[in-house]
Design a protein around this motif. Sequence first.
Motif, mmCIF file in Angstrom:
data_model
loop_
_atom_site.group_PDB
_atom_site.id
_atom_site.type_symbol
_atom_site.label_atom_id
_atom_site.label_comp_id
_atom_site.label_asym_id
_atom_site.label_seq_id
_atom_site.Cartn_x
_atom_site.Cartn_y
_atom_site.Cartn_z
ATOM 1 N N SER A 153 0.876 -1.235 0.106
ATOM 2 C CA SER A 153 -0.204 0.049 0.054
ATOM 3 C C SER A 153 0.882 1.262 0.008
ATOM 4 O O SER A 153 0.309 2.475 -0.011
ATOM 5 N N ILE A 154 2.207 1.100 -0.065
ATOM 6 C CA ILE A 154 3.154 2.282 0.146
ATOM 7 C C ILE A 154 3.917 2.303 -1.336
ATOM 8 O O ILE A 154 4.068 1.335 -2.172
ATOM 9 N N LYS A 155 4.602 3.486 -1.601
ATOM 10 C CA LYS A 155 5.429 3.803 -2.717
ATOM 11 C C LYS A 155 6.621 3.300 -2.337
ATOM 12 O O LYS A 155 7.188 4.067 -1.236
ATOM 13 N N ILE A 156 7.297 2.355 -2.878
ATOM 14 C CA ILE A 156 8.780 2.049 -2.603
ATOM 15 C C ILE A 156 9.660 2.331 -3.684
ATOM 16 O O ILE A 156 9.206 2.238 -4.909
ATOM 17 N N ASP A 157 10.935 2.474 -3.581
ATOM 18 C CA ASP A 157 11.862 2.618 -4.694
ATOM 19 C C ASP A 157 12.332 1.486 -5.006
ATOM 20 O O ASP A 157 12.151 0.379 -4.639
#
Length: 77
Positions: free
Chosen positions: A23-27
Amino acid sequence: MDAVERIEKDIDLFAKNIKEIESIKIDKEESQVVEMARNYSKDTDYYLKKKDYLTSFGCITYAHGLLDAIRLLHKLI
């Protein structure tokens, strides 16, 4: 709690935590770490089926550690 119950409990917890990561933006680098965690989770199942509980537990523990590093970076824990 026996070894199998403990491993299964950790597998359930890993599934919960991996959903949180989705549910989160990761690199890109973080994505590689998450993929490693998923692979260790799969290894957990493999060794559990072979009744190698020590290795299975080690795999799920390592998977949790990798995932916790990402969760920590994103202030989820």
